[in-house]
Each structure stands twice: as structure tokens, then as C-alpha cells.
Design an enzyme around this catalytic site. Structure first.
Site, PDB file in Angstrom:
ATOM      1  N   GLU A  94      35.336  54.089 -41.298  1.00 55.04           N
ATOM      2  CA  GLU A  94      36.317  55.146 -41.102  1.00 55.04           C
ATOM      3  C   GLU A  94      37.411  54.650 -40.167  1.00 55.04           C
ATOM      4  O   GLU A  94      37.144  53.914 -39.212  1.00 55.04           O
ATOM      5  CB  GLU A  94      35.648  56.398 -40.526  1.00 55.04           C
TER       6      GLU A  94
ATOM      7  N   ASP B  42      40.414  56.422 -38.028  1.00 57.55           N
ATOM      8  CA  ASP B  42      40.812  57.770 -37.614  1.00 57.55           C
ATOM      9  C   ASP B  42      42.066  57.809 -36.765  1.00 57.55           C
ATOM     10  O   ASP B  42      42.225  57.004 -35.832  1.00 57.55           O
ATOM     11  CB  ASP B  42      39.704  58.408 -36.748  1.00 57.55           C
TER      12      ASP B  42
ATOM     13  N   GLU C   3      43.441  61.124 -34.667  1.00 58.04           N
ATOM     14  CA  GLU C   3      43.153  62.517 -34.336  1.00 58.04           C
ATOM     15  C   GLU C   3      44.152  62.984 -33.279  1.00 58.04           C
ATOM     16  O   GLU C   3      44.266  62.391 -32.203  1.00 58.04           O
ATOM     17  CB  GLU C   3      41.727  62.671 -33.821  1.00 58.04           C
TER      18      GLU C   3
ATOM     19  N   GLN D 160      44.340  60.274 -30.435  1.00 54.70           N
ATOM     20  CA  GLN D 160      43.111  59.488 -30.307  1.00 54.70           C
ATOM     21  C   GLN D 160      42.886  58.717 -31.595  1.00 54.70           C
ATOM     22  O   GLN D 160      42.957  59.276 -32.689  1.00 54.70           O
ATOM     23  CB  GLN D 160      41.911  60.388 -30.032  1.00 54.70           C
ATOM     24  N   THR D 161      42.613  57.427 -31.475  1.00 58.21           N
ATOM     25  CA  THR D 161      42.245  56.612 -32.629  1.00 58.21           C
ATOM     26  C   THR D 161      40.799  56.158 -32.468  1.00 58.21           C
ATOM     27  O   THR D 161      40.307  55.997 -31.354  1.00 58.21           O
ATOM     28  CB  THR D 161      43.163  55.387 -32.778  1.00 58.21           C
ATOM     29  N   ASN D 162      40.145  55.959 -33.599  1.00 59.11           N
ATOM     30  CA  ASN D 162      38.752  55.515 -33.569  1.00 59.11           C
ATOM     31  C   ASN D 162      38.470  54.741 -34.852  1.00 59.11           C
ATOM     32  O   ASN D 162      39.157  54.923 -35.866  1.00 59.11           O
ATOM     33  CB  ASN D 162      37.811  56.712 -33.439  1.00 59.11           C
TER      34      ASN D 162
ATOM     35  N   GLU E 216      36.911  54.565 -29.273  1.00 63.91           N
ATOM     36  CA  GLU E 216      38.053  55.440 -29.076  1.00 63.91           C
ATOM     37  C   GLU E 216      39.110  54.827 -28.155  1.00 63.91           C
ATOM     38  O   GLU E 216      38.784  54.166 -27.170  1.00 63.91           O
ATOM     39  CB  GLU E 216      37.620  56.782 -28.470  1.00 63.91           C
TER      40      GLU E 216
ATOM     41  N   TRP F 247      35.544  70.122 -27.298  1.00 68.90           N
ATOM     42  CA  TRP F 247      35.751  68.803 -26.698  1.00 68.90           C
ATOM     43  C   TRP F 247      37.203  68.328 -26.653  1.00 68.90           C
ATOM     44  O   TRP F 247      37.548  67.478 -25.841  1.00 68.90           O
ATOM     45  CB  TRP F 247      34.960  67.743 -27.474  1.00 68.90           C
TER      46      TRP F 247
END
Length: 294
Positions: A106, A108, A110, A123-125, A135, A200
Site C-alpha cells: 500500500e 498512502d 492521508e 501523512q504518508t505511509n 509514517e 487518532w
């Protein structure tokens, strides 16, 4: 025109020249109705008559999401997004690639809602072989609710590059030869979702959604999917060719100009990097943290 504007213009010109693509490799039509399907709550998804723009709505009843009809293995994805305006605390807008497997890969992005007047957090992950905990967070250097901005992912055999308005904000190199997991075998679909993450998302869950400020709406337009469509055999997507331009050697690392912008983001806008969180990992940082970032 100030020096910053001149530099930005020059970077944009160079990056647009560098990331040239073959028309034959663009697999999107520009019509949300043709390239995507609604994941849930169709009454919370609004698409223009010509299919060129789409919005997602979050209220107390539901959030919403959409996903690509096809799956991809490597390429570049661009999407213009205008984020939820006002007091968006507790909301999460996710724009990501995912394989939806138990050991999923994945990529991400966000966007974490904020209290009015506070900078937006991106936020990237990265999940690789089912493992995440990678993260990073930055403060965006503009108000992403006032206008559309381009959010991009370049994913190839060599690296994953997250970009905002063509500026690289994060690089995840392929260090598989050194035992670091890298998404390279599983095809992924493209998804966008808007949902309640107030347990969160904003100040660790301290700021909850104030439903009086809703409904919360995020908008999308002018997307481009320039990628290898999954046909069941990874060999075709891993090859370097005029169509698979992203796998060519010149896209295996950042250019010198991109590196300068990347360092600028890291110096002035990075607010969290898992590779600097010794407490979280009990001074046993993941292996990639000691390896070159680009």
C-alpha cells in the site's frame, strides 16, 4: 516576480520535461464514471455531468469512497484535490494505492483534518508485504482548502516518490537487495476515501469532529493514471520500454533540482519521521533508516 517564484517556475518546467510520458501509456479517460466505481454511500458521492469532477461528503450518517476499475503495477498517478475547508478536525481524506491482500502492499497519502487556522498535515505511509509503521508527516506550505493542488505518486522498480505540485516530499528507495521490503510484485488499485478518524487523526484524537461544521466535502478533478495495467503477468510491467517510461534508468533517482526541493521540504516542513523515532522503535530503527534516501 521574486526569487522563490522564479525558482519554482524553473523547477516546474524542468520536472514537466523530465517526467515526459508516452501518450500510449496513459490509461485513464479523465471521466470518473468510466475509470472508477463507488465503494460505499453513493448518495455521498457527487460527480459532474461530464464526469470531470467528483466530490466526497462526510456527515454523521456516513463517509464515502471510490476506487479504480483496474489494477496497476508501476507508473505515475496524479490527482488534483481540494481538501475539506474550515474546522475539519477528526476527518481523514485518504488517497492511496492498495493491493487488498492479507500481506498487502500500500502507498498512502492521508490528509488529517485540523482546527481552523492550523496548517494541514499530510501523512504518508508505505505497506510492503503486510508491514507498515513507515509514517512521515509534513505541514503543507499552502492552504490546500482554497484551491486544487496536484498530489502524485511515482512508483517504479527503483523508488516510490510522493510529490505535491511536482515537489518531491518523500522518497522510498528499493533496497530489497539489502533485505528491506519494497512493493514490487502485487498490483494495486487506486482509491480515495473520506471518513471519520477522530479517534487518532487530529492531535492524537484530542480534537473530535464537530458535526455542526458539516457536511465535510473534499473535491477531485484532472486526474491522470499513467501506469501499467495488470494483465496477470508482472513481466510486462517490470520491463523498461517507451510505454513503461517510469522504469527507465533516468527515473531511478531524483534529479539535482528535485533533491534541492526535497531537502527544503525536509528542513522546513517535516514534522515526523519514523526513522527519527528511537523511542517508538526502542533504538532499533528499521533497516532502511540507515540506507540512502535517494
Amino acid at each position: 516576480m521574486n526569487n522563490y517564484t522564479i525558482i519554482f517556475f524553473f523547477f516546474g518546467f524542468v520536472s514537466s520535461s523530465l517526467f515526459q510520458f508516452s501518450v500510449a501509456s496513459i490509461v485513464s479517460t479523465g471521466d470518473f464514471n468510466k475509470d472508477f466505481f463507488v465503494l460505499w454511500s453513493p448518495n455521498h458521492v457527487n460527480t459532474s455531468d461530464d464526469g470531470k469532477t467528483r466530490s466526497l461528503k462526510l456527515d454523521q450518517e456516513s463517509g464515502a469512497g471510490f476506487a479504480s476499475n483496474q489494477m496497476f503495477l508501476f507508473g505515475q498517478i496524479d490527482m488534483q484535490i481540494k481538501l475539506v475547508p474550515g474546522d475539519s478536525a477528526g476527518t481523514v481524506l485518504a488517497f492511496y494505492l492498495t493491493s487488498d491482500q492479507p500481506n498487502r502492499d500500500e502507498i498512502d497519502l492521508e490528509f488529517l483534518g485540523n482546527v481552523s487556522g492550523q496548517p494541514y498535515i499530510l501523512q504518508t505511509n508505505i505497506y510492503a508485504d503486510g508491514l507498515d509503521n513507515r509514517e512521515e508527516r509534513i505541514h503543507l506550505w499552502f492552504d490546500p482548502t482554497k484551491d486544487f493542488h496536484i498530489y502524485s505518486v511515482l512508483w517504479n522498480l527503483h523508488q516510490i516518490v510522493f510529490m505535491v505540485d511536482t515537489i518531491p516530499i518523500r522518497v522510498y528507495k528499493n533496497h530489497a537487495d539489502k533485505g528491506v521490503a519494497f512493493p514490487r510484485w502485487q498490483p494495486m488499485s487506486l482509491k480515495a476515501t473520506l471518513w471519520n478518524g477522530d479517534s487518532w487523526a487530529t492531535r492524537g484524537g484530542q480534537d473530535k469532529i464537530d458535526w455542526k461544521n458539516g457536511p465535510f466535502i473534499a473535491s477531485f478533478r484532472n486526474y491522470k493514471i499513467d501506469a501499467c495495467v495488470w494483465k496477470g503477468n508482472p513481466r510486462f510491467c517490470r520491463a523498461s520500454s517507451s510505454n513503461n517510461w517510469w522504469n527507465q534508468y533516468k527515473f531511478s533517482s531524483l534529479t539535482s533540482i528535485q533533491r534541492r526541493w526535497f531537502k527544503w521540504v525536509r528542513k522546513y516542513h517535516l514534522i515526523y519521521d519514523y526513522c527519527q523515532d528511537n523511542e517508538r522503535f526502542q533504538s532499533n530503527l528499521p533497516r532502511e533508516c540507515s540506507l540512502p534516501k535517494y
